[in-house]
Write a protein that holds these residues in place. Structure first.
Motif, PDB file in Angstrom:
ATOM      1  N   TRP A 149       1.373   3.676   4.177  1.00 28.42           N
ATOM      2  CA  TRP A 149       2.081   2.939   3.128  1.00 28.42           C
ATOM      3  C   TRP A 149       2.489   1.569   3.617  1.00 28.42           C
ATOM      4  O   TRP A 149       3.087   1.420   4.662  1.00 28.42           O
ATOM      5  N   ARG A 150       2.168   0.536   2.857  1.00 26.91           N
ATOM      6  CA  ARG A 150       2.532  -0.824   3.240  1.00 26.91           C
ATOM      7  C   ARG A 150       2.981  -1.648   2.034  1.00 26.91           C
ATOM      8  O   ARG A 150       3.014  -2.861   2.078  1.00 26.91           O
ATOM      9  N   TRP A 151       3.321  -0.984   0.961  1.00 26.55           N
ATOM     10  CA  TRP A 151       3.688  -1.674  -0.270  1.00 26.55           C
ATOM     11  C   TRP A 151       5.202  -1.674  -0.463  1.00 26.55           C
ATOM     12  O   TRP A 151       5.865  -0.697  -0.158  1.00 26.55           O
ATOM     13  N   VAL A 152       5.723  -2.767  -1.003  1.00 21.11           N
ATOM     14  CA  VAL A 152       7.134  -2.839  -1.359  1.00 21.11           C
ATOM     15  C   VAL A 152       7.361  -2.094  -2.671  1.00 21.11           C
ATOM     16  O   VAL A 152       8.301  -1.318  -2.811  1.00 21.11           O
TER      17      VAL A 152
ATOM     18  N   ALA B 199      -3.691   0.554 -10.628  1.00 22.00           N
ATOM     19  CA  ALA B 199      -2.617   0.556  -9.639  1.00 22.00           C
ATOM     20  C   ALA B 199      -2.276  -0.880  -9.264  1.00 22.00           C
ATOM     21  O   ALA B 199      -3.148  -1.651  -8.849  1.00 22.00           O
ATOM     22  N   TRP B 200      -1.010  -1.210  -9.433  1.00 22.74           N
ATOM     23  CA  TRP B 200      -0.502  -2.525  -9.068  1.00 22.74           C
ATOM     24  C   TRP B 200       0.335  -2.348  -7.812  1.00 22.74           C
ATOM     25  O   TRP B 200       1.161  -1.435  -7.728  1.00 22.74           O
ATOM     26  N   HIS B 201       0.115  -3.217  -6.818  1.00 17.35           N
ATOM     27  CA  HIS B 201       0.848  -3.127  -5.553  1.00 17.35           C
ATOM     28  C   HIS B 201       1.453  -4.481  -5.204  1.00 17.35           C
ATOM     29  O   HIS B 201       0.784  -5.503  -5.341  1.00 17.35           O
ATOM     30  N   GLU B 202       2.682  -4.454  -4.725  1.00 21.36           N
ATOM     31  CA  GLU B 202       3.317  -5.667  -4.206  1.00 21.36           C
ATOM     32  C   GLU B 202       3.523  -5.494  -2.701  1.00 21.36           C
ATOM     33  O   GLU B 202       4.089  -4.495  -2.253  1.00 21.36           O
ATOM     34  N   ARG B 203       3.046  -6.473  -1.950  1.00 21.07           N
ATOM     35  CA  ARG B 203       3.200  -6.453  -0.489  1.00 21.07           C
ATOM     36  C   ARG B 203       4.543  -7.057  -0.093  1.00 21.07           C
ATOM     37  O   ARG B 203       5.223  -7.681  -0.910  1.00 21.07           O
TER      38      ARG B 203
ATOM     39  N   THR C 126       2.916 -11.051  -2.304  1.00 21.24           N
ATOM     40  CA  THR C 126       1.608 -11.121  -2.947  1.00 21.24           C
ATOM     41  C   THR C 126       1.318  -9.762  -3.571  1.00 21.24           C
ATOM     42  O   THR C 126       1.888  -8.742  -3.183  1.00 21.24           O
ATOM     43  N   THR C 127       0.443  -9.758  -4.548  1.00 17.20           N
ATOM     44  CA  THR C 127       0.152  -8.516  -5.259  1.00 17.20           C
ATOM     45  C   THR C 127      -1.346  -8.241  -5.276  1.00 17.20           C
ATOM     46  O   THR C 127      -2.168  -9.127  -5.063  1.00 17.20           O
ATOM     47  N   ALA C 128      -1.659  -7.001  -5.560  1.00 16.78           N
ATOM     48  CA  ALA C 128      -3.051  -6.574  -5.708  1.00 16.78           C
ATOM     49  C   ALA C 128      -3.102  -5.570  -6.854  1.00 16.78           C
ATOM     50  O   ALA C 128      -2.214  -4.732  -6.990  1.00 16.78           O
ATOM     51  N   THR C 129      -4.123  -5.689  -7.659  1.00 16.98           N
ATOM     52  CA  THR C 129      -4.345  -4.728  -8.734  1.00 16.98           C
ATOM     53  C   THR C 129      -5.676  -4.040  -8.469  1.00 16.98           C
ATOM     54  O   THR C 129      -6.683  -4.705  -8.226  1.00 16.98           O
ATOM     55  N   ILE C 130      -5.655  -2.726  -8.504  1.00 16.29           N
ATOM     56  CA  ILE C 130      -6.842  -1.937  -8.201  1.00 16.29           C
ATOM     57  C   ILE C 130      -7.137  -1.033  -9.389  1.00 16.29           C
ATOM     58  O   ILE C 130      -6.236  -0.401  -9.940  1.00 16.29           O
ATOM     59  N   TYR C 131      -8.387  -0.987  -9.784  1.00 15.53           N
ATOM     60  CA  TYR C 131      -8.840  -0.061 -10.814  1.00 15.53           C
ATOM     61  C   TYR C 131      -9.617   1.036 -10.098  1.00 15.53           C
ATOM     62  O   TYR C 131     -10.527   0.749  -9.331  1.00 15.53           O
ATOM     63  N   GLY C 132      -9.238   2.262 -10.317  1.00 13.91           N
ATOM     64  CA  GLY C 132      -9.900   3.337  -9.606  1.00 13.91           C
ATOM     65  C   GLY C 132     -10.143   4.544 -10.477  1.00 13.91           C
ATOM     66  O   GLY C 132      -9.714   4.614 -11.623  1.00 13.91           O
ATOM     67  N   GLN C 133     -10.837   5.488  -9.905  1.00 14.21           N
ATOM     68  CA  GLN C 133     -11.126   6.750 -10.578  1.00 14.21           C
ATOM     69  C   GLN C 133     -10.707   7.877  -9.654  1.00 14.21           C
ATOM     70  O   GLN C 133     -11.037   7.884  -8.475  1.00 14.21           O
ATOM     71  N   TYR C 134      -9.935   8.810 -10.191  1.00 14.32           N
ATOM     72  CA  TYR C 134      -9.581  10.017  -9.463  1.00 14.32           C
ATOM     73  C   TYR C 134     -10.548  11.112  -9.883  1.00 14.32           C
ATOM     74  O   TYR C 134     -10.784  11.313 -11.071  1.00 14.32           O
TER      75      TYR C 134
END
Length: 129
Positions: free
Chosen positions: A68-71, A98-102, A106-114
């Motif tokens: 885990w490295r997200w705020v 999934a939206w992540h804030e470091r 800075t942020t990252a948005t990931i589109y994924g499939q489970y």
């Protein structure tokens, strides 16, 4: 309505809730909830390399904590599709935004499939893979 149809609808609702609960637990890093979502002997693949796999619910929680490295995060699950192999085994495919804030904001948005394999255990449905 036929009892088997009602049972199947109940199973679908429970599985859908379980997958949504997983996203909620990720957002809060609720490791106790995460360990209840997975079966004792689950396998979770965090990436294509074998060393990125976790085996067992406690190893999954430990791996998530270690990686885990997200705020802050926000996981939004949609389009859950469930197929039953038999009354105690199911497979699901769902999509996640999934939206992540470091820490540096800075942020990252990931589109994924489970892709999940689920099993019914004495405590209810759990993710096996």
């Amino acid at each position: 309505m036929d009892a088997s149809i009602l049972e199947r609808l109940s199973d679908e609702r429970e599985i859908s809730w379980l997958l949504v609960e997983y996203c909620r637990a990720l957002d809060c890093m609720d490791l106790k909830a995460i360990s209840k979502i997975f079966s004792d002997d689950c396998i979770v693949e965090f990436g294509p390399n074998e060393r990125l796999n976790s085996r067992g619910r406690h190893e999954v929680a430990n791996s998530l904590e270690r990686m885990w490295r997200w705020v802050r995060t926000s996981h939004h699950l949609s389009n859950i599709q469930i197929r039953f192999e038999d009354p105690d085994r199911a497979f699901s495919i769902s999509y996640v935004l999934a939206w992540h804030e470091r820490a540096d904001k800075t942020t990252a948005t990931i589109y994924g499939q489970y892709s999940d394999e689920l099993v019914r255990e004495s405590v209810g449905w759990q993710i096996a893979k």
